[in-house]
Scaffold this motif. Sequence first.
Motif, PDB file in Angstrom:
ATOM      1  N   ARG A 115      94.248 118.242  30.132  1.00 12.77           N
ATOM      2  CA  ARG A 115      95.288 117.724  30.992  1.00 12.77           C
ATOM      3  C   ARG A 115      96.569 117.527  29.696  1.00 12.77           C
ATOM      4  O   ARG A 115      97.708 117.814  29.925  1.00 12.77           O
ATOM      5  CB  ARG A 115      95.096 116.682  31.767  1.00 12.77           C
ATOM      6  N   ASN A 116      96.083 116.853  28.767  1.00  7.11           N
ATOM      7  CA  ASN A 116      97.219 116.570  27.521  1.00  7.11           C
ATOM      8  C   ASN A 116      97.883 117.874  27.250  1.00  7.11           C
ATOM      9  O   ASN A 116      99.025 117.566  26.957  1.00  7.11           O
ATOM     10  CB  ASN A 116      96.653 115.637  26.601  1.00  7.11           C
ATOM     11  N   ARG A 117      96.963 118.654  26.844  1.00  8.07           N
ATOM     12  CA  ARG A 117      97.570 120.136  26.375  1.00  8.07           C
ATOM     13  C   ARG A 117      98.727 120.414  27.552  1.00  8.07           C
ATOM     14  O   ARG A 117      99.821 121.204  27.125  1.00  8.07           O
ATOM     15  CB  ARG A 117      96.629 121.179  26.259  1.00  8.07           C
ATOM     16  N   ALA A 118      98.508 120.311  28.727  1.00  9.22           N
ATOM     17  CA  ALA A 118      99.630 120.651  29.810  1.00  9.22           C
ATOM     18  C   ALA A 118     100.476 119.784  29.914  1.00  9.22           C
ATOM     19  O   ALA A 118     101.473 120.045  30.882  1.00  9.22           O
ATOM     20  CB  ALA A 118      98.510 120.874  31.023  1.00  9.22           C
ATOM     21  N   GLY A 119     100.729 118.891  29.096  1.00  8.52           N
ATOM     22  CA  GLY A 119     101.929 117.752  29.077  1.00  8.52           C
ATOM     23  C   GLY A 119     101.525 116.884  30.551  1.00  8.52           C
ATOM     24  O   GLY A 119     102.468 116.108  30.822  1.00  8.52           O
ATOM     25  N   LEU A 120     100.236 116.512  30.606  1.00 11.51           N
ATOM     26  CA  LEU A 120     100.147 115.618  31.693  1.00 11.51           C
ATOM     27  C   LEU A 120      99.227 114.426  31.248  1.00 11.51           C
ATOM     28  O   LEU A 120      98.635 114.307  29.997  1.00 11.51           O
ATOM     29  CB  LEU A 120      99.115 116.190  32.702  1.00 11.51           C
ATOM     30  N   GLY A 121      99.181 113.289  31.873  1.00  7.00           N
ATOM     31  CA  GLY A 121      98.892 111.880  31.208  1.00  7.00           C
ATOM     32  C   GLY A 121      97.371 111.854  31.563  1.00  7.00           C
ATOM     33  O   GLY A 121      96.491 112.989  32.369  1.00  7.00           O
ATOM     34  N   ASP A 122      96.712 111.116  30.983  1.00  4.49           N
ATOM     35  CA  ASP A 122      95.068 110.930  31.299  1.00  4.49           C
ATOM     36  C   ASP A 122      94.693 110.689  32.593  1.00  4.49           C
ATOM     37  O   ASP A 122      95.275 109.835  33.292  1.00  4.49           O
ATOM     38  CB  ASP A 122      94.570 109.683  30.133  1.00  4.49           C
ATOM     39  N   ILE A 123      93.385 110.801  32.856  1.00  9.03           N
ATOM     40  CA  ILE A 123      93.006 110.399  34.035  1.00  9.03           C
ATOM     41  C   ILE A 123      91.820 109.266  33.710  1.00  9.03           C
ATOM     42  O   ILE A 123      91.330 109.370  32.624  1.00  9.03           O
ATOM     43  CB  ILE A 123      91.914 111.527  34.679  1.00  9.03           C
ATOM     44  N   VAL A 124      92.264 108.221  34.283  1.00  4.76           N
ATOM     45  CA  VAL A 124      91.634 107.163  33.818  1.00  4.76           C
ATOM     46  C   VAL A 124      90.235 106.442  34.781  1.00  4.76           C
ATOM     47  O   VAL A 124      89.493 105.818  34.619  1.00  4.76           O
ATOM     48  CB  VAL A 124      92.555 105.815  33.683  1.00  4.76           C
ATOM     49  N   SER A 125      90.652 106.755  35.981  1.00  2.00           N
ATOM     50  CA  SER A 125      89.529 106.464  37.138  1.00  2.00           C
ATOM     51  C   SER A 125      88.721 107.480  37.180  1.00  2.00           C
ATOM     52  O   SER A 125      88.884 108.717  36.972  1.00  2.00           O
ATOM     53  CB  SER A 125      90.126 106.206  38.509  1.00  2.00           C
ATOM     54  N   THR A 126      87.316 106.905  37.458  1.00  2.00           N
ATOM     55  CA  THR A 126      86.123 108.034  37.863  1.00  2.00           C
ATOM     56  C   THR A 126      85.936 108.378  39.088  1.00  2.00           C
ATOM     57  O   THR A 126      85.071 109.021  39.545  1.00  2.00           O
ATOM     58  CB  THR A 126      84.901 107.462  36.935  1.00  2.00           C
ATOM     59  N   ALA A 127      86.702 107.542  40.050  1.00  2.64           N
ATOM     60  CA  ALA A 127      86.522 107.877  41.626  1.00  2.64           C
ATOM     61  C   ALA A 127      86.723 109.297  41.636  1.00  2.64           C
ATOM     62  O   ALA A 127      87.760 109.893  41.363  1.00  2.64           O
ATOM     63  CB  ALA A 127      87.355 107.025  42.235  1.00  2.64           C
ATOM     64  N   ASN A 128      86.121 110.172  42.738  1.00  2.99           N
ATOM     65  CA  ASN A 128      86.123 111.422  43.022  1.00  2.99           C
ATOM     66  C   ASN A 128      86.394 112.373  41.895  1.00  2.99           C
ATOM     67  O   ASN A 128      87.193 113.176  41.957  1.00  2.99           O
ATOM     68  CB  ASN A 128      87.373 111.474  43.936  1.00  2.99           C
ATOM     69  N   LEU A 129      85.715 112.060  40.740  1.00  4.14           N
ATOM     70  CA  LEU A 129      86.014 112.953  39.594  1.00  4.14           C
ATOM     71  C   LEU A 129      85.689 114.495  39.539  1.00  4.14           C
ATOM     72  O   LEU A 129      86.315 115.464  39.023  1.00  4.14           O
ATOM     73  CB  LEU A 129      85.209 112.295  38.366  1.00  4.14           C
ATOM     74  N   MET A 130      84.707 114.810  40.622  1.00  6.59           N
ATOM     75  CA  MET A 130      84.432 116.117  40.716  1.00  6.59           C
ATOM     76  C   MET A 130      85.370 116.895  41.213  1.00  6.59           C
ATOM     77  O   MET A 130      85.902 118.080  41.042  1.00  6.59           O
ATOM     78  CB  MET A 130      83.227 116.348  41.623  1.00  6.59           C
TER      79      MET A 130
END
Length: 493
Positions: free
Chosen positions: A400-415
């Motif tokens: 995601r970071n390479r695509a210019g997007l921020g981190d995912i921080v929640s593990t809910a619905n991670l799949m």
Amino acid sequence: MKKRNIILGLIFLTFIGCDTEEFLTLPPETDLVSETAFVTEADFTAAVNGTYAPLNGLYDNAFFMGEMHSDNAYYIHNPNYRADIDQEQIANFIYDANSGIATGKYTTNYQIISRANQVLARIDDADLDNDVKDNLKGQALFLRALSYFELVQFYGEVPLHVDPVTTLEGVALPLSSVNEVFALIISDASTAASLLPNKSNQEAGRATSGSANALLGNAYLVMDQYALAETALRAVVNSGEYQLLANYADVFEPANKNSAESVFEVQYKEGTEGYASGFMYSFVPEPISAPEFTALMAAYGVTPGNVQAQTQTGFNTPTPDLINSYEAGDDRFDATIGYAVANGVNRPFVRKYLHQHATAPRTNDNWPVFRYSDVLLMLAEALEMQGKSNDALPFINQVRNRAGLGDIVSTANLMDVILQERRVELAFENKRWLDLVRTDRAVAVITAYGQDVKNNPQDYYYPPNIGPVPAAFTDIRTTFPLPASEAQLSPHF
């Protein structure tokens, strides 16, 4: 009899080197398996080159079953050109055992398997340097495993040929179970990983230990063996041989072929020798006039000669579903999807494979089979499916970071997050349909998607008052039927 000869031709193949135009000496017709063609290092190298060669044709058309047979891509319906019904049926989930596309994928994979078997049957006894022998054997094993992986995912049970065929009776084998096919894939890929050199010690474009471990990890994911998938995929990550390029669009530039992000890609070469790719010319929105086509390319800085009108059907056209799935600010969108006027209508098209080339339709783009970002997301999936959600996050966020997007921080619905990342990261790399099948989402996702196509056909590139045929999306299966032409020759189908 003609069809029988075609099948025999697929089994008893001579080899053509990828980097040479020379044919190996043809054996006598009465000596279908000739030891004289496998003696020197040059003989085996040419044979392995010939095992790679069918990949070019295979990946020219792989998008039909990998992307258009999903919710990522559809076709532009042209009521004035109706010669592509086979391709339209695949996009509409209408199954035909006589499909030329599905038959081509099946037979081409068996061409690769046949050629690999010829190498593997003889190389252990060859008088070669051990490192050379290991490398060539590892490449043949990888290619055989890759082809069986394609076959088992798209067709399910298939015949398992592991030795060269020397008799007519050996052509038609019973179907092997899915588990039996996967057992061979795991064995071949595992052995290949142990024999092949790392990327930094391998000739560019050839299979490596990283390629084999990526394939092995993918196979274990399909088999729901997540701990084993983790081990294989971590071997790729921990090798230190791979990294993401800083700019997503640079991954697909021909100048960056076989880059640090490339784990395995099919090699093409611009020119008139017969090795050029032409993906852009398959994906252009059709019908399109020559001035429109020239303007399309010029808008993206591409200026080839010999650009001509294309008046048939537009294939692999991005769906509204895919287009709307990108987050705002995702750098991957502009690198993947472009827009152009075709037949007076502004249409989306696959931008990913549009790069400078001298003459239409011969381009210089390779086709990515495994990229490092794919490995990172597969590893995240293997971890998530073991309940190691927090361990999965860094691998998702690298992508995601390479695509210019921020981190995912929640593990809910991670799949769900992982599948969404795979969808936009790997769009038009033939991953979407297999991802849906592997995660048991194919029927539900395609049922909903198919209803949208039927309810809103003009959103999916149909002219006014025209829509999909009634049979479209009514019988969604996770595998294709085995080719009718093969069934006619085998008592086991």
